[in-house]
Enzyme design. Structure first.
Site, mmCIF file in Angstrom:
data_model
loop_
_atom_site.group_PDB
_atom_site.id
_atom_site.type_symbol
_atom_site.label_atom_id
_atom_site.label_comp_id
_atom_site.label_asym_id
_atom_site.label_seq_id
_atom_site.Cartn_x
_atom_site.Cartn_y
_atom_site.Cartn_z
ATOM 1 C CB SER A 153 19.801 57.166 34.808
ATOM 2 O OG SER A 153 18.453 57.651 35.716
ATOM 3 C CE1 TYR A 166 21.494 53.392 38.104
ATOM 4 C CE2 TYR A 166 20.525 55.422 38.339
ATOM 5 C CZ TYR A 166 20.499 54.233 37.590
ATOM 6 O OH TYR A 166 19.894 54.036 36.338
#
Length: 261
Positions: A153, A166
């Site tokens: 990400s 995350y």
């Protein structure tokens, strides 16, 4: 007049895509299948979505099969490979394969102050531990010259305290990529991460779709001025899976459309 058909880039290859039933995973599975690979569509619970993905691939003349294995619990990698063997005999003789795409992941939007230990454990179990042991237990299956592609990400390189857990998992995944590339290089296996930005998927639908202001803001974060689509990520993965990317390994490929430039 004779027409010579170009060979597809992944003809004869076998690929596993975790989280392959929806969103980015579905787009990756469909693209790899179009390029000639037989694709194992791994999913956790949504059997309907997985069946739809397999059906879409087969309708277009591709080869695919569904593999059910819920990630995030001890023994998940072993269960995944057992399901792969049970369902994929026709497509992956001997359980061998060429491409592993670790796409499955979950997000946690809690801040440092509010994140619980249970939430922390869950997001790391799915996003980091599962890919680690899927690869560990899959190395004897992965042919020399194979590909491992981890879906990371853009959040791993940007300060976003509201999703700190995350982001941390994706940073760990990128480090995993780097070390694997070094270890597996002698076998000709390349290992890379692909780092998406904001992508229009079901995961983001609740705040993105149907809200022009939210969509405009999300688009403004990318230098290219729009929200990403699953196919944008799938095309990058397809390149890394192909022989064209044979000299690229240990890298994080930014696929954010230029977010944070």
């Amino acid at each position: 007049m004779y027409v010579v058909m170009a060979a597809r880039a992944l003809e004869g290859k076998v690929a596993l895509v975790t989280g392959g039933s929806r969103g980015i995973g579905r787009a990756i599975a469909e693209r790899l299948a179009r390029d000639g690979a037989a694709v194992a569509v791994a999913y956790a619970r949504d059997e309907v979505a997985a069946s739809e993905t397999v059906a879409r691939i087969r309708k277009d003349g591709g080869r695919a099969f569904a593999v059910r294995a819920e990630l995030g619990r001890h023994g998940d990698a072993a269960r995944l490979w057992a399901a792969f063997d049970a369902e994929g005999g026709e497509y992956a003789p001997g359980g061998r394969l060429d491409i592993i795409v670790n796409n499955a992941g979950i997000g946690r939007s809690s801040s440092l102050a509010s994140l619980t230990e249970e939430e922390f454990d869950e997001v790391f179990a799915v996003n980091v531990r599962a890919p680690f042991f899927i690869v560990q237990q899959g190395l004897t299956r992965l042919r020399d010259g194979g590909r491992i592609i981890n879906i990371s990400s853009g959040a791993a390189r940007l300060a976003m305290p509201e999703i700190i857990a995350y982001s941390s998992t994706k940073g760990a995944l990128d480090t995993f990529t780097l070390n694997l590339a070094k270890e597996l290089g002698p076998r000709g296996i390349t290992v890379n991460s692909v780092a998406p930005g904001i992508v229009d998927t079901d995961v983001n639908a609740s705040w993105l779709r149907g809200d022009p202001e939210a969509e405009a803001h999300a688009a403004s974060l990318a230098a290219l001025g729009r929200v990403g689509q699953p196919e944008d990520i799938a095309d990058v993965v397809a390149f890394l899976a192909s022989d064209d990317a044979r000299w690229v390994t240990g890298r994080v490929i930014d696929a954010t459309g230029g977010a944070g430039l």
